[in-house]
Design a protein around this motif. Structure first.
Motif, short mmCIF file in Angstrom:
data_model
loop_
_atom_site.label_atom_id
_atom_site.label_comp_id
_atom_site.label_asym_id
_atom_site.label_seq_id
_atom_site.Cartn_x
_atom_site.Cartn_y
_atom_site.Cartn_z
N ILE A 69 0.84 -1.20 0.00
CA ILE A 69 0.00 0.00 0.00
C ILE A 69 0.88 1.25 0.00
CG2 ILE A 69 -1.64 1.37 1.37
CD1 ILE A 69 -2.73 -1.37 2.42
N ALA A 70 1.90 1.25 0.84
CA ALA A 70 2.77 2.42 0.94
C ALA A 70 3.50 2.67 -0.37
CB ALA A 70 3.77 2.23 2.08
N GLN A 71 4.05 1.61 -0.99
CA GLN A 71 4.79 1.83 -2.22
C GLN A 71 3.87 2.17 -3.38
OE1 GLN A 71 7.31 -1.04 -4.67
NE2 GLN A 71 8.84 0.08 -3.52
N ALA A 72 2.66 1.63 -3.39
CA ALA A 72 1.71 2.00 -4.44
C ALA A 72 1.45 3.51 -4.41
CB ALA A 72 0.40 1.23 -4.26
N ARG A 73 1.29 4.06 -3.24
CA ARG A 73 1.06 5.51 -3.12
C ARG A 73 2.31 6.29 -3.53
NH1 ARG A 73 -3.23 6.94 1.46
NH2 ARG A 73 -4.42 5.00 1.50
N GLU A 74 3.48 5.78 -3.15
CA GLU A 74 4.73 6.46 -3.51
C GLU A 74 4.94 6.48 -5.03
OE1 GLU A 74 7.67 4.29 -1.37
OE2 GLU A 74 6.94 4.94 0.60
N LEU A 75 4.70 5.34 -5.68
CA LEU A 75 4.89 5.27 -7.13
C LEU A 75 3.89 6.16 -7.85
CD1 LEU A 75 5.56 1.45 -7.60
CD2 LEU A 75 7.22 3.31 -7.89
N TRP A 76 2.64 6.15 -7.38
CA TRP A 76 1.60 6.99 -7.98
C TRP A 76 2.00 8.46 -7.90
CZ3 TRP A 76 -2.51 6.32 -11.00
CH2 TRP A 76 -3.52 7.30 -11.04
N ALA A 77 2.50 8.87 -6.75
CA ALA A 77 2.90 10.27 -6.57
C ALA A 77 4.15 10.59 -7.39
CB ALA A 77 3.16 10.55 -5.09
N LYS A 78 5.06 9.64 -7.48
CA LYS A 78 6.32 9.87 -8.19
C LYS A 78 6.10 9.98 -9.70
CE LYS A 78 10.93 9.89 -8.37
NZ LYS A 78 11.73 11.00 -7.80
N VAL A 79 5.30 9.08 -10.27
CA VAL A 79 4.99 9.15 -11.70
C VAL A 79 4.17 10.39 -11.99
CG1 VAL A 79 3.83 8.01 -13.63
CG2 VAL A 79 5.17 6.65 -12.01
N ASP A 80 3.19 10.66 -11.13
CA ASP A 80 2.40 11.89 -11.19
C ASP A 80 1.70 12.07 -12.54
OD1 ASP A 80 1.31 14.21 -10.15
OD2 ASP A 80 3.00 15.46 -10.77
N ARG A 81 1.08 11.00 -13.02
CA ARG A 81 0.29 11.05 -14.25
C ARG A 81 -1.02 10.31 -14.02
NH1 ARG A 81 4.38 13.52 -14.84
NH2 ARG A 81 5.63 13.81 -16.75
N GLU A 82 -2.13 10.93 -14.41
CA GLU A 82 -3.43 10.30 -14.21
C GLU A 82 -3.56 8.98 -14.94
OE1 GLU A 82 -6.99 12.38 -15.23
OE2 GLU A 82 -6.90 13.69 -13.49
N ASN A 83 -2.83 8.82 -16.05
CA ASN A 83 -2.99 7.62 -16.85
C ASN A 83 -2.01 6.51 -16.49
OD1 ASN A 83 -1.15 9.50 -18.04
ND2 ASN A 83 -1.23 8.43 -19.99
N ALA A 84 -1.34 6.66 -15.35
CA ALA A 84 -0.53 5.55 -14.83
C ALA A 84 -1.45 4.53 -14.17
CB ALA A 84 0.50 6.05 -13.83
#
Length: 369
Positions: free
Chosen positions: A123-138
């Motif tokens: 859960i923690a890394q999913a949030r980190e990757l989502w924020a790091k990529v920072d694209r809605e289409n990821a």
């Protein structure tokens, strides 16, 4: 000009995603070329794909040198390299993402495979990757382990789009759909816009045939041998039946009525492992509306060259598919044991790739200092 064979698959309701990504694909324009010529509308990645890409040494030297200059370790450097590739690919697909209302134009990145049994860590890394990529289409890829189910729900609940990966059994697939619907219910309670949340469920195909065929060969009877190379397609077709049933339930209809999207089945592991089989088997035989097929480039090229798409090959095939799996069971092949083994092996392969990648990047960082 688009290819008539890939266009036919698209017309059958299948989204074609490429199961590969690298810096050279992005910078050479090859990824854009695949979009323009063979109807590619998304990308999936995994630890093995990034090990092959970064391990090749092509296109990453300057970025690794920059990470070394910043004092980053191998893990942080891998995050920098992979999220940059995914973000840049997301930008290439931005037009498709907009044109399809978020259904396609997706690029997936997987949580570290060593976290597959760690719910909180995932859960923690999913949030980190989502924020790091920072694209809605990821899309964040989360393995469908027992421990991953709650991670799927919580990640969806946070408004993050998820690609659930490494699904082999019908029972686990039902649990994945339940986890997705639970996540949507929590997202709704938290005030998230359900229309912004998308998900696919990656159901693996060829690996099922590989393992079951080996067991049928060991049985060795004419009846067993006659069943070879049928179970993978049959299993996936029954997964589509599960999908149809689950998203016509009252629970799902309520969420869909509030703007949520059905979690589409994604056929993964669609490269044929047995050279005796047609090289487009896991594409043409699994064409069905509202599905995704993510293909290695060799399979995509085979489809574009000689694939024969006959429209929907799945709907209405469930009785025959059930008969195949029942016949396999009658030969003494344990379906539950097969799918459990495939999950363990799939995770082990990704962990090995991740370890190799870490070693490669650590060496490159050392050389850059």
């Amino acid at each position: 000009m688009t290819n008539e064979r890939t266009a036919a698959l698209t017309a059958a309701g299948v989204s074609i995603w490429l199961d590969d990504l690298s810096r050279s694909r992005i910078e050479s324009g090859q990824l854009q070329q695949l979009i323009d010529t063979v109807d590619v509308v998304g990308v999936t990645t995994n630890p093995t794909i990034f090990q092959n890409a970064i391990g090749s040494g092509v296109g990453y030297g300057d970025r690794i040198a920059d990470c070394a200059a910043r004092g980053l370790d191998a893990a942080a450097t891998i995050t920098e390299l992979t999220t940059a590739d995914v973000a840049d690919a997301c930008d290439i697909f931005a037009g498709i993402y907009a044109a399809t209302g978020g259904t396609d134009g997706r690029v997936s990145i997987e949580v570290e495979p060593g976290l597959a049994r760690d719910t909180a860590g995932t859960i923690a890394q999913a949030r980190e990757l989502w924020a790091k990529v920072d694209r809605e289409n990821a899309m964040i890829k989360i393995p469908a382990t027992v421990e991953g189910l709650e991670a799927i729900s919580e990640t969806i609940a946070a408004g993050i789009s998820v690609n659930v990966t490494l699904i082999f059994s019908l029972e686990r697939y039902r649990q994945v759909i339940n986890a997705y619907l639970t996540g949507l219910e929590r997202a709704r309670a938290a005030g998230h816009d359900l229309a912004k949340i998308h998900s696919v469920a990656s159901f693996f195909v060829s690996r099922v045939d590989t393992e079951i065929d080996a067991r049928l060969t060991a049985v060795g009877t004419p009846e067993a041998l006659a069943l070879k190379s049928q179970a993978g397609v049959a299993n996936a077709r029954l997964a589509y039946e599960v999908y149809e049933q689950a998203f016509s339930s009252e629970r799902a209809k309520l969420l869909l009525g509030l703007g949520a999207h059905a979690q589409r089945p994604l056929w993964a592991s669609t490269g044929v492992k047995d050279p005796a089989l047609p090289d487009t088997l896991y594409v043409t035989e699994l064409a069905a509306p509202n599905t995704v097929n993510t293909m290695p480039e060799a399979t995509l090229n085979a489809l574009a060259d000689h694939g024969e798409v006959r429209g929907d090959a799945v709907s209405g095939s469930y009785v025959d598919a059930n008969q195949v799996l029942n016949a396999v069971d009658a030969q003494g092949v344990d379906y539950a044991a097969v799918t459990e083994q495939l999950e363990v092996e799939g995770l082990a392969k990704f962990v090995a790739s991740w370890n190799d990648l870490t070693e490669t990047v650590a060496g490159a960082l050392k050389a850059a200092n």
